[in-house]
Design a protein around this motif. Structure first.
Motif, PDB file in Angstrom:
ATOM      1  N   ASP A 299      -4.760   3.753  -6.530  1.00 40.94           N
ATOM      2  CA  ASP A 299      -3.350   3.574  -6.242  1.00 40.94           C
ATOM      3  C   ASP A 299      -2.314   4.556  -6.747  1.00 40.94           C
ATOM      4  OD1 ASP A 299      -1.801   2.097  -4.244  1.00 40.94           O
ATOM      5  OD2 ASP A 299      -1.436   0.710  -6.013  1.00 40.94           O
ATOM      6  N   LEU A 300      -2.653   4.413  -8.125  1.00 39.96           N
ATOM      7  CA  LEU A 300      -1.753   5.477  -8.931  1.00 39.96           C
ATOM      8  C   LEU A 300      -1.677   6.677  -8.251  1.00 39.96           C
ATOM      9  CD1 LEU A 300       0.031   5.816 -11.429  1.00 39.96           C
ATOM     10  CD2 LEU A 300      -1.968   6.338 -12.663  1.00 39.96           C
ATOM     11  N   ILE A 301      -2.625   7.272  -8.103  1.00 40.54           N
ATOM     12  CA  ILE A 301      -2.700   8.496  -7.594  1.00 40.54           C
ATOM     13  C   ILE A 301      -2.100   8.640  -5.996  1.00 40.54           C
ATOM     14  CG2 ILE A 301      -4.168  10.593  -6.528  1.00 40.54           C
ATOM     15  CD1 ILE A 301      -6.410   9.778  -9.010  1.00 40.54           C
ATOM     16  N   ALA A 302      -2.350   7.726  -5.406  1.00 42.84           N
ATOM     17  CA  ALA A 302      -1.721   7.535  -4.033  1.00 42.84           C
ATOM     18  C   ALA A 302      -0.220   7.595  -4.056  1.00 42.84           C
ATOM     19  CB  ALA A 302      -2.458   6.595  -3.203  1.00 42.84           C
ATOM     20  N   ARG A 303      -0.006   6.666  -4.924  1.00 44.61           N
ATOM     21  CA  ARG A 303       1.665   6.677  -5.048  1.00 44.61           C
ATOM     22  C   ARG A 303       2.270   7.944  -5.698  1.00 44.61           C
ATOM     23  NH1 ARG A 303       3.706   3.262  -8.259  1.00 44.61           N
ATOM     24  NH2 ARG A 303       1.998   2.661  -9.486  1.00 44.61           N
ATOM     25  N   THR A 304       1.777   8.311  -6.653  1.00 47.30           N
ATOM     26  CA  THR A 304       2.615   9.403  -7.380  1.00 47.30           C
ATOM     27  C   THR A 304       2.238  10.970  -7.070  1.00 47.30           C
ATOM     28  OG1 THR A 304       0.787   9.370  -8.972  1.00 47.30           O
ATOM     29  CG2 THR A 304       2.570   7.809  -9.242  1.00 47.30           C
ATOM     30  N   VAL A 305       1.051  11.241  -6.645  1.00 47.74           N
ATOM     31  CA  VAL A 305       0.802  12.846  -6.715  1.00 47.74           C
ATOM     32  C   VAL A 305       1.865  13.327  -5.635  1.00 47.74           C
ATOM     33  CG1 VAL A 305      -0.774  14.627  -5.799  1.00 47.74           C
ATOM     34  CG2 VAL A 305      -1.471  12.301  -7.043  1.00 47.74           C
ATOM     35  N   PHE A 306       2.084  12.790  -4.387  1.00 43.09           N
ATOM     36  CA  PHE A 306       3.067  13.184  -3.400  1.00 43.09           C
ATOM     37  C   PHE A 306       4.410  12.621  -3.334  1.00 43.09           C
ATOM     38  CE2 PHE A 306      -1.099  15.029  -2.288  1.00 43.09           C
ATOM     39  CZ  PHE A 306      -0.888  16.449  -2.471  1.00 43.09           C
TER      40      PHE A 306
END
Length: 337
Positions: A299-306
């Motif tokens: 979820d951290l990756i989903a929210r922050t990468v783009f």
């Protein structure tokens, strides 16, 4: 237990708890608006500040949902892998998540068309009905198909059928309904409120307590049906309870976050590798902690990468979970060969 295994188990739990704590803090701080640790600590202690609403009403409910639902999905996968004695059995692969997705989509469209807002209890009930319907088809096929690869393929086909019907229904839904359904059907922890947390928490915790109470029968079942019967386990009743608990856990996830892939397959395998054992009394809490940490990371990756664009949580879990499944199948084949 020997001292060495005890030390390994304690170390493994320490690693999981440490990772969970780090990811918790990281998730609170990170997002389209980055907050410092000091600012977050002040907001948590005083319930005030310029960004208090972001922390208390958006990020914290989302984090707790990822912990509860990620853990629930992982434990559900562990139960299904025990039931089918197959490491790649899971709610998503066997079509359980897709069945829950279908019934929730139909219920949402019906309610939204009438201008009604669905309660959490209705969503969970609809998801559970869909999960049980898909599981029923899988069990019927299991009566005729004894080869596990064919059974898994059958589950995948049921999942595709449910997803196709869901997409067909969404195509002919009203525009306003499509937006809500599309966001939910992609899988996401966004939009979770404290009211949702209050509903999902007792459902997940009660189910987990029931699963934990079944630790001894599960351990006996892992050694074979004959051994389980000799230990006094009622196999028929045990299987029914196992399926019900697995369906409740996966249905709760589908009701609030939509279908999330690969968590129920990958995390139990990773937990077994970390602990070096498949004992249920250890694997149940380990799978819960592992699933919680895995979903927090994804979820951290989903929210922050783009950021501010947000990825589907299922996209990220598939990216990390699919290689684990491939490894399981390759390792299994090579060990047999």
């Amino acid at each position: 237990m020997k001292p060495q295994p005890k030390m390994r188990y304690a170390g493994a739990f320490a690693v999981l708890l440490a990772l969970l704590a780090v990811l918790f803090v990281w998730n609170v701080n990170s997002g389209s608006l980055h907050l410092s640790v000091r600012e977050v600590a002040q907001i948590l202690l005083t319930h005030s500040g310029d960004n208090a609403v972001i922390v208390w009403e958006i990020r914290l409910p989302r984090i707790f949902a990822a912990i509860l639902l990620g853990g629930a999905l992982s434990v559900s996968g562990f139960l299904l892998q025990t039931f089918f004695a197959n490491p790649i059995a899971g709610p998503f692969v066997l079509g359980i998540s897709s069945g829950a997705k279908l019934t929730v989509a139909l219920t949402m469209i019906g309610a939204l068309s009438c201008g009604r807002v669905l309660g959490s209890a209705v969503m969970i009930t609809a998801a559970f009905a869909g999960a049980m319907l898909s599981m029923g088809f899988v069990l019927l096929i299991a009566q005729r198909v004894r080869q596990m690869p064919l059974l898994v393929v059958s589950g995948v086909m049921i999942g595709y059928i449910c997803s196709a019907v869901t997409d067909f229904v969404i195509t002919f839904a009203e525009d306003s309904n499509i937006v809500n359904l599309h966001n939910w059907s992609m899988g996401s922890f966004s939009g979770i409120s404290w009211d949702n947390i209050r509903v999902m928490t007792p459902v997940v915790l009660v189910s987990l307590v029931c699963v934990f109470l079944l630790s001894k029968p599960i351990g006996a079942y892992q050694l074979g049906e004959g051994y389980a019967r000799s230990m006094g386990v009622n196999i028929t009743a045990f299987r029914v309870v196992l399926i019900l608990l697995s369906s409740v856990l996966s249905a709760c996830v589908a009701a609030f976050a939509g279908p999330i892939s690969f968590v129920g397959i990958a995390v139990p395998h990773l937990a077994k590798s970390l602990f070096g054992t498949a004992k249920p009394i250890l694997m149940i809490p380990a799978c819960f902690l592992g699933g919680a940490g895995f979903c927090l990371l994804c979820d951290l990756i989903a929210r922050t990468v783009f950021a501010p664009t947000e990825l589907s949580i299922s996209t990220v879990t598939a990216l990390f979970g699919a290689p684990v499944v491939i490894y399981i199948m390759v390792h299994r084949k090579s060990s047999r060969g």
